[in-house]
Design an enzyme around this catalytic site. Structure first.
Site, mmCIF file in Angstrom:
data_model
loop_
_atom_site.group_PDB
_atom_site.id
_atom_site.type_symbol
_atom_site.label_atom_id
_atom_site.label_comp_id
_atom_site.label_asym_id
_atom_site.label_seq_id
_atom_site.Cartn_x
_atom_site.Cartn_y
_atom_site.Cartn_z
ATOM 1 N N CYS A 129 6.603 -8.029 -30.559
ATOM 2 C CA CYS A 129 5.876 -8.287 -29.317
ATOM 3 C C CYS A 129 6.708 -9.180 -28.402
ATOM 4 C CB CYS A 129 4.532 -8.936 -29.634
ATOM 5 S SG CYS A 129 3.470 -9.219 -28.199
ATOM 6 N N CYS A 130 7.320 -10.227 -28.972
ATOM 7 C CA CYS A 130 8.173 -11.112 -28.188
ATOM 8 C C CYS A 130 9.370 -10.362 -27.598
ATOM 9 C CB CYS A 130 8.675 -12.269 -29.047
ATOM 10 S SG CYS A 130 7.424 -13.505 -29.484
ATOM 11 N N CYS A 212 2.524 -17.905 -24.614
ATOM 12 C CA CYS A 212 1.513 -16.891 -24.313
ATOM 13 C C CYS A 212 0.153 -17.338 -24.838
ATOM 14 C CB CYS A 212 1.903 -15.553 -24.948
ATOM 15 S SG CYS A 212 3.351 -14.778 -24.223
ATOM 16 N N CYS A 215 -0.847 -16.950 -28.564
ATOM 17 C CA CYS A 215 0.058 -17.587 -29.521
ATOM 18 C C CYS A 215 0.170 -19.097 -29.327
ATOM 19 C CB CYS A 215 1.448 -16.957 -29.420
ATOM 20 S SG CYS A 215 1.454 -15.184 -29.792
ATOM 21 N N CYS A 240 10.801 -17.455 -30.643
ATOM 22 C CA CYS A 240 10.505 -16.093 -30.210
ATOM 23 C C CYS A 240 11.743 -15.201 -30.197
ATOM 24 C CB CYS A 240 9.877 -16.096 -28.815
ATOM 25 S SG CYS A 240 10.956 -16.809 -27.555
#
Length: 244
Positions: A129-130, A212, A215, A240
């Site tokens: 996702c990162c 984010c 997170c 990340c």
């Protein structure tokens, strides 16, 4: 009846007179570092996360009118308070931050395949996702950059304890600078208060480190300032990938 006490959350540090006395020398050193970077690498890119460290560097770049581009990443998962800071920064410094966003099709495909909460399921899915929301946009932002700057500091976490002022980004084959790598947390807040730097409202809600929304969470008083980042993971995985 059992009563539950609400935990005391982290709060913005109170700055001592001694810490304020350190500030002029630190500020002069920061300005010298930034001028040196701008002279050696015109159009270097400062990648701002909009954290207090990054806002300090933004303030210095703008005050000195240095030819350093300031970019930020809108991952599509930011808190409203973070998004609001982009507009506040533009208004304060009469500038326009360059905002880079993920490729929407890639972000949507990831969520269709793994779900919107996939980051909690494994470190690999979280890092994937990162990669989509942070690393790929940063790669685009740095595509033609001769060098880039960050707001990282040694004392932020164990994973950053070996930071130097100047490093080499071997993946992109460009220079990388950490202008406040040796500052302590109190130094950062002293500068922010002295120069009335615009800040994320989440700092007033117990968030010492902000990423984010899914997170990031507030931390308790006395915890490491990055304890609220990817809090479900072990300490040695809490990056990340932007700084590898």
């Amino acid at each position: 009846m059992t009563s539950f006490l609400r935990p005391i959350l982290w709060s913005i540090p109170k700055i001592t007179a001694e810490e304020r006395q350190r500030l002029p020398a630190l500020t002069a050193e920061l300005e010298g570092r930034l001028k040196n970077i701008a002279e050696r690498f015109p159009q270097a890119v400062f990648a701002s996360s909009l954290a207090v460290e990054d806002m300090v560097i933004t303030d210095a770049i703008c005050r000195l009118k240095l030819p350093i581009r300031i970019i930020t990443l809108d991952t599509g998962k930011l808190n409203p308070e973070t998004e609001a800071l982009i507009a506040a920064t533009n208004a304060r410094y009469q500038t326009r931050l360059e905002v880079y966003r993920p490729i929407e099709a890639d972000a949507q495909a990831f969520e269709r395949q793994f779900g919107a909460t996939a980051m909690y399921e494994s470190v690999e899915l979280r890092r994937q996702c990162c990669r989509i929301r942070k690393i790929e946009p940063l790669d685009r932002a740095l595509g033609n950059a001769p060098a880039w700057l960050t707001g990282q500091r040694r004392s932020q976490s164990d994973t950053r304890s070996g930071l130097d002022f100047e490093e080499h980004d071997s993946g992109r084959n460009i220079a990388k600078f950490n202008p406040i790598f040796d500052w302590e947390e109190a130094d950062v807040w002293a500068y922010a208060q002295e120069h009335d730097v615009p800040l994320n409202d989440l700092y007033r809600q117990g968030y010492p480190s902000i990423g984010c929304e899914p997170c990031t969470r507030p931390v308790k008083e006395g915890e490491n300032i990055r304890a609220g980042r990817w809090w479900w993971e072990s300490r040695d995985s809490k990056e990340c990938g932007l700084h590898k």
